[in-house]
Write an enzyme that holds these catalytic residues in place. Structure first.
Site, PDB file in Angstrom:
ATOM      1  N   SER A 139      37.048  42.952  39.928  1.00 34.36           N
ATOM      2  CA  SER A 139      37.560  42.688  41.274  1.00 34.36           C
ATOM      3  C   SER A 139      39.014  43.114  41.372  1.00 34.36           C
ATOM      4  O   SER A 139      39.741  43.113  40.372  1.00 34.36           O
ATOM      5  CB  SER A 139      37.447  41.189  41.596  1.00 34.36           C
ATOM      6  N   TYR A 152      39.280  32.585  38.599  1.00 34.50           N
ATOM      7  CA  TYR A 152      38.544  33.803  38.962  1.00 34.50           C
ATOM      8  C   TYR A 152      39.329  35.054  38.574  1.00 34.50           C
ATOM      9  O   TYR A 152      38.781  35.990  37.980  1.00 34.50           O
ATOM     10  CB  TYR A 152      38.270  33.797  40.466  1.00 34.50           C
TER      11      TYR A 152
END
Length: 244
Positions: A139, A152
């Site tokens: 990401s 995350y």
């Protein structure tokens, strides 16, 4: 797009928007696709969403506890996989100082540790064949960070570091790369209100969110012979949100 006829690919996180798009694109290019998902309740929908005569295999086990079983059981598509795309990921957002240990642990377990375990297992098959394509979907958050997502971001940055480190060590015609999406249209982004979406668009020069297919196209490239000399890299698919 990219010829993948006869290739065998395993896609984890296939119940999500990006993983699902990757499975469809790889299959459309001729690959035999094995799917892994933890929330694939509408399996019939998956069968119908792929072309008639699909050689898609249903592989649904808890990824964090059954990695060895997933690869070692008598599943021809796994033992012969030439491409491996990891997309499984979850979020448990919260301010860093208030983040509970379980919220940190589960995100790292699913996003990073499971990827490590499965890659370790499937790479053994690739080494024996002296051929393989490992594509980890990370990401943009792993590269630039994001408030409230310490766990995350750490997991996604860890995927990039893992891929670079493994590439330094791996040989025998095995490439290891990452694809880092930005904001992609999905069930998650559909929950954002208009004000939240406007704020996001300001940070994206193309002024729109990406699609799962656009991410999948980058994965298909890395899985193909066209990317045989590309390894240890991260392809950013974020509309210019982060120019790295």
């Amino acid at each position: 797009m990219f010829e993948l006829t006869g290739r065998k690919a395993l896609v984890t996180g296939a119940s999500g928007a990006i993983g699902g798009a990757i499975a469809r694109v790889l299959h459309a290019q001729g690959a035999i696709v094995g799917l892994h998902g933890t929330q694939m309740k509408n399996w019939r929908h998956w069968q119908l969403s792929l072309e008639t005569g699909s050689s898609c295999s249903r592989l649904i086990w808890p990824i964090e506890t059954k990695s060895r079983r997933l690869v070692r059981e008598r599943k021809p598509i796994l033992k012969a996989s030439t491409s491996w795309s990891t997309n499984a990921g979850i979020t448990k957002d919260g301010l860093f100082l208030h983040m509970a240990d379980p919220d940190w642990d589960i995100v790292l377990e699913v996003n990073l540790t499971a990827m490590f375990r499965l890659t370790r297992e499937i790479t053994q098959q690739m080494i024996r064949r002296r051929n393989g394509r490992i594509i980890n979907v990370t990401s943009v958050a792993g590269a630039i960070g994001n408030p409230g997502q310490t766990n995350y971001c750490a997991s996604k940055a860890g995927m990039i570091g893992f891929s670079k480190s493994w590439r330094r060590r791996s040989t025998r015609n095995i490439t290891v790369n990452c694809v880092a999406p930005g904001f992609i249209e999905s069930a998650m982004t559909d929950k954002l209100n208009h004000k939240q979406k406007e704020k996001i668009m300001v940070a994206i020069p193309i002024h729109r969110m990406g699609t799962g297919t656009e991410v999948a196209s980058a994965v298909a490239y890395l899985a193909s012979d066209h990317a045989a000399y590309v390894t240890g890299q991260t392809i950013h698919v974020n509309g210019g949100m982060a120019m790295i």
